[in-house]
Motif scaffolding. Sequence first.
Motif, PDB file in Angstrom:
ATOM      1  N   GLU A 275       0.761  -1.244   0.035  1.00 17.35           N
ATOM      2  CA  GLU A 275       0.039  -0.071   0.018  1.00 17.35           C
ATOM      3  C   GLU A 275       1.070   1.102  -0.077  1.00 17.35           C
ATOM      4  OE1 GLU A 275      -2.856  -0.623   3.061  1.00 17.35           O
ATOM      5  OE2 GLU A 275      -3.565   1.403   2.958  1.00 17.35           O
ATOM      6  N   ARG A 276       1.832   1.180   0.796  1.00 23.15           N
ATOM      7  CA  ARG A 276       2.937   2.302   0.888  1.00 23.15           C
ATOM      8  C   ARG A 276       3.487   2.496  -0.419  1.00 23.15           C
ATOM      9  NH1 ARG A 276       7.237   4.608   4.305  1.00 23.15           N
ATOM     10  NH2 ARG A 276       6.907   6.523   3.339  1.00 23.15           N
ATOM     11  N   ILE A 277       3.957   1.322  -0.855  1.00 22.18           N
ATOM     12  CA  ILE A 277       4.639   1.505  -2.105  1.00 22.18           C
ATOM     13  C   ILE A 277       3.775   2.198  -3.292  1.00 22.18           C
ATOM     14  CG2 ILE A 277       6.025   0.335  -3.875  1.00 22.18           C
ATOM     15  CD1 ILE A 277       6.884  -1.473  -1.583  1.00 22.18           C
ATOM     16  N   GLU A 278       2.544   1.733  -3.209  1.00 24.51           N
ATOM     17  CA  GLU A 278       1.485   2.140  -4.407  1.00 24.51           C
ATOM     18  C   GLU A 278       1.129   3.443  -4.326  1.00 24.51           C
ATOM     19  OE1 GLU A 278      -1.651  -0.230  -5.893  1.00 24.51           O
ATOM     20  OE2 GLU A 278      -0.705  -2.119  -5.895  1.00 24.51           O
ATOM     21  N   GLU A 279       1.163   3.841  -3.105  1.00 22.20           N
ATOM     22  CA  GLU A 279       0.779   5.490  -2.849  1.00 22.20           C
ATOM     23  C   GLU A 279       1.528   6.178  -3.525  1.00 22.20           C
ATOM     24  OE1 GLU A 279      -0.450   5.709   1.675  1.00 22.20           O
ATOM     25  OE2 GLU A 279      -2.243   6.503   0.405  1.00 22.20           O
ATOM     26  N   MET A 280       2.938   5.914  -3.534  1.00 20.93           N
ATOM     27  CA  MET A 280       4.057   6.599  -4.223  1.00 20.93           C
ATOM     28  C   MET A 280       4.084   6.479  -5.662  1.00 20.93           C
ATOM     29  SD  MET A 280       5.630   8.087  -1.554  1.00 20.93           S
ATOM     30  CE  MET A 280       7.284   8.746  -2.148  1.00 20.93           C
ATOM     31  N   GLY A 281       2.885   5.862  -6.117  1.00 24.09           N
ATOM     32  CA  GLY A 281       2.812   5.481  -7.559  1.00 24.09           C
ATOM     33  C   GLY A 281       3.104   4.455  -8.509  1.00 24.09           C
TER      34      GLY A 281
ATOM     35  N   THR B 193       2.208   1.443  -9.291  1.00 22.53           N
ATOM     36  CA  THR B 193       0.821   0.682  -9.176  1.00 22.53           C
ATOM     37  C   THR B 193       0.960  -0.015 -10.437  1.00 22.53           C
ATOM     38  OG1 THR B 193      -0.124   2.336 -10.251  1.00 22.53           O
ATOM     39  CG2 THR B 193      -0.501   2.626  -8.133  1.00 22.53           C
ATOM     40  N   PRO B 194       0.285  -1.349 -10.453  1.00 25.86           N
ATOM     41  CA  PRO B 194       0.240  -2.019 -11.579  1.00 25.86           C
ATOM     42  C   PRO B 194      -0.175  -1.333 -12.891  1.00 25.86           C
ATOM     43  CG  PRO B 194      -0.646  -3.281  -9.659  1.00 25.86           C
ATOM     44  CD  PRO B 194      -0.326  -1.938  -9.357  1.00 25.86           C
TER      45      PRO B 194
ATOM     46  N   GLU C 221       1.852   0.615 -14.546  1.00 24.14           N
ATOM     47  CA  GLU C 221       2.656   1.779 -14.628  1.00 24.14           C
ATOM     48  C   GLU C 221       4.211   1.606 -15.166  1.00 24.14           C
ATOM     49  OE1 GLU C 221       1.295   4.657 -14.288  1.00 24.14           O
ATOM     50  OE2 GLU C 221       3.161   5.716 -14.833  1.00 24.14           O
TER      51      GLU C 221
ATOM     52  N   ARG D 213       6.430   7.666 -13.076  1.00 23.18           N
ATOM     53  CA  ARG D 213       5.245   8.861 -13.109  1.00 23.18           C
ATOM     54  C   ARG D 213       6.206  10.136 -13.101  1.00 23.18           C
ATOM     55  NH1 ARG D 213       0.379   7.010 -12.130  1.00 23.18           N
ATOM     56  NH2 ARG D 213      -0.147   5.067 -11.266  1.00 23.18           N
TER      57      ARG D 213
ATOM     58  N   TYR E  53       9.096  10.928 -11.689  1.00 22.01           N
ATOM     59  CA  TYR E  53       9.980  11.273 -10.777  1.00 22.01           C
ATOM     60  C   TYR E  53      10.657  10.212 -10.359  1.00 22.01           C
ATOM     61  CZ  TYR E  53       7.475   9.280  -6.889  1.00 22.01           C
ATOM     62  OH  TYR E  53       6.824   8.189  -5.852  1.00 22.01           O
TER      63      TYR E  53
ATOM     64  N   LEU F 151      12.737   7.685  -7.484  1.00 17.53           N
ATOM     65  CA  LEU F 151      12.241   7.039  -6.108  1.00 17.53           C
ATOM     66  C   LEU F 151      13.259   6.007  -5.751  1.00 17.53           C
ATOM     67  CD1 LEU F 151      10.050   6.921  -4.051  1.00 17.53           C
ATOM     68  CD2 LEU F 151       9.054   5.069  -5.320  1.00 17.53           C
TER      69      LEU F 151
END
Lengths: 706, 82
Positions: B33-39, B41-42, B44, B63, B65, B67
Motif C-alpha cells: 500500500e505504501r509503495i503503491e501510494e508513491m505511484g 501501481t500495476p 505503470e 510517473r 520522478y 524514487l
Amino acid sequence: MPAEIFPTQPASLIKTVALVGNPNSGKTTLFNAFTKLRQKVGNYPGVTVEKKTGTLVLANDRVVNVVDLPGTYSLAVRSPDEQIVRNVLLGRAAGEPRPDMVVCVVDAGNLERNLYLFSQIQDLGLPIIVALNMMDEVESRGQTIDVDQLSRRLGVPVVPTVGNQNKGIEELKQLIAGNVTANYQRQWRMAPDLEEEVEHLVRLLEQHENMDSHQAFAEALILISLGSKLKNDEKSSPLKYFFKEELIGQINAVQDRLRAKGLRSRTAAIEARYDWIKSILKDCVRDKARKGPDLTERIDAVLVHKLWGWLFFLGIMGLMFYTIFTIATYPMEWINAGFNWLGDQVRSFLPAGPLRDLFADGVIPGVGGVVIFLPQILILFLFIGMLQDTGYMARAAFIMDRVMSKVGLHGKSFIPLLSSFACAIPGIMSTRTIESPKDRLVTILVAPWMSCSARLPVYTIMIAVLMPSANNWQKAGLMLLMYVIGIVSACGMAWVFKKTLLRSQKPVFIMELPPYRLPSGKAVVIHMWERSRLFLRRAGTVILAMSVILWALMSYPKSPAAVDSAQAVKHSFAGRMGTVLEPAIQPLGYDWRIGIGLIGSFAAREVFVSTMSIVFNIGKETQEDTLRGAFQSARWPDGRPLFTPLVCLSLMVFYVFALQCVSTIAIVHRETNSWRWPIFQFLYMAAVAYLAAFLVYQAGRLFGFS
Amino acid sequence: MPVNNKQNVLLSQMSVGQRGVIHNFVVESDDCERIEEMGVTPGEKVEVVRYAPLGDPIEIKIRGYLLSLRREEADRIEVTLL
C-alpha cells in the motif's frame, strides 16, 4: 482567472487556512511568502510533530491564521506526520480548530504523484485551492500545463505560483479573501462491488459515529483497505480511534464479504485515484520534445557515481567539519571574550558578595559555556539547510543507506549522527527528517556517543597528561581512538535497540530523490534562525537554572577557615558529594577531586576543565600547561600519583560514554516529548560509561599497567 | 515489440537503464500500500535509473520522478519487461 467560475461566500467566514502538500513541493517557501516572519514554531500536544503557524494579512488588514502542516505523501495513518495532517483536516486534533480552507501545494513538475494527496484531501470536503508551484521549472523543461482545463477537471481553483519569486501569491490571497466554497463530487470510482461496500460502511459510520458524509467516506476507505480484522483498542487500531462494539462486528463482516468475493480491496482506492489523475493530466499537460537528460540526471551522474559520488560525499562532509572546527572558532572566541568581559564588568560593578559570585562565577560562565556553541550550530544548520534544500540530502541517504542498514537504521540517520560530532543538540534536532518514529528514537538514543566538540578540551588535557612527550601524530591517534570507540559502540547499541526495545516491523525504505534546486537563501536563514532560537531558549532556561544550581553546590556552604579555592571547594556541597562519591568511583581510579569534576561537567563536558582548575586552585586564567602540571603532581593521600596513564584513559573512556550534558538531556526531552527517554538514555549511558571505565582501569592493572 | 518476448522479472533483477511495466506485487501486504501510494501501481511504466554505489538501494523512475527503494522491497515487485 479560473476563480470566477467557483461560487463564493461572504468574506468573514475564513479564519484558518491550512497549507498541505508533499515534501519538496515548496510548501515552506509559500508559507514564508504568506506569513513573512510572523511565524510560530511549536509542537502538537503529545507528539513530536512540529507545528508551524503564522498569520497572513489580506486586503483591508484582514488577518487569517495559516497552519503549515507537515509535508506528507498521503493521508493514510502510518506516521505521526500523516496522523496529524489527517486529524487537523478532520477537525479531530486536540486544541486545533478545523481549517476553513486548504491550500494544497503541488509541484507542477511532479503533478501525477502530488495530485494523489490532493485527491485524498478533496474527499474530506473542505474548500481547496491548488497552488501549482514551481511553474518556472515546468516551463523551462518545455512542458505546458493548461491551467484552466486542470482547474475545471479537478473542480477547484488552480493558481500557478513560483514560491521563491513571490509569483502567484497575490492571486492566492485574493482567492482566500474571496472565500471559495467546496462543491465537490467525487469523480474517481472503484469496482462497483467495492463501491457498494464502501457506501455501506459510510452509512454505518454516519449512523453510529455521527460522522459527516466526507469524514465517513475517508474512514471507510481506510477500513476497506485493512488486511486484518479490526480490534477495538487505540494502540492497534489503524485509525487510532475507538469504535462502538456493534460497529466493529459490522465492519469485520464487510471485510469478510470482500475477502469472500476475492476483491483486491487493499489498493483499489489508490489505483482508482491514480487512474483518475492520469486521465486528467492526459488532457492538461503537453510535453514538448525533450532533448537529452535533464539537469538532475546530469548532476546525479556525478554525485551518485560509484567513485565521484564518494569523493564528493567525503569532500562535502570534510568541508562541513573543517568549517565547524576552524571558521566557527573565531566567533566562538568572540563569544568567549564577550562573556569574560561581562563577567569582569559584573565583578567590578557589583560589590563583593554572593550576588556577585552568583553572576560572575555561576550564571555568566554557565550560560556562556553553552552559548559558545552557537556558531557551530549555525554553521551546521546552514549546511544541513543547504543540503536539504538542494536535494543532496536524499542522495547522501541513498549512498549511506547500505551502511546504516547494517545496524538496522535508515540512510537518513546518517546526517544526524554525523552532525553530533559537532554537538549532539543540532544532531538530535535534525532527526526530524527521519519519518519512522522508532528509527528516529534509536538515532536520538545513540547520537551522543559521537564525540562532540565539548569533549575535545577533556580529551586534549587528558592526552597531554597521559603522554606529555608524545608527538602530534600519536596524540591525534589516541584522540581518533576515542572517536572510533564512540562510533563502534553507537552502531552496536543501535543494533541492540533495533533488535530488542525498539523492534519494529521492518519499515519500508522508500524515499523520493527530489530534483536538484537552488536553495532559497531566505528559507535557509529562517531555518537556521528557528533552530538557534530553540537552542538559545534552552540556554536561557534549563542551562541557566543548572548553572545556578552547580554554582551553589560548588560555593556553599562557605568554609570560614578556607585559605584557597581548593579548600573552599572541598568544604562545599559539591566537595562533599565528591567525597561521598569517592568509594563508588575509586574502582575507576578516581578520587573525590575528579568526582567534583564529573559533577561540575553535568552543565557541559568542557566545564570539567574549568572545574578542575578551581579544585586544583590554579585560578581563573587557566593555562593548559599549568593545569597539566597540577594534574601531573596530584597525589593520593598515600603519595601515589593520581593521574596515572590508566586513570587518564579510564577518564577519557568515561567521557566518551557518559551523557554529561544537561542541554542534550533537555533537547531529548523536547524532541521525544517525554521524560522517560532522556532518563533512560542518561541511565544506560552512565552504566556503560562506568562499566567501560572500570574495565579499562581494572583490566589495565591486571596486565600490570599503572 | 513481439508479444512472445514479454517476460516477468523482479524489479531487483533489472539492470540499469532497463524499462518495464509494473505487473504485480509478489505478496500483498501493508507495505505494498505504501509503495503503491508513491505511484508504483500495476500497469505503470518503470525504469531502473541506477543502483547506489554499494549496490543497494535501487533508484527507479516512475510517473516522471525519481524514487529509491531497497532491494528487499524491489524483490517483491514483478515487472513485465518492455
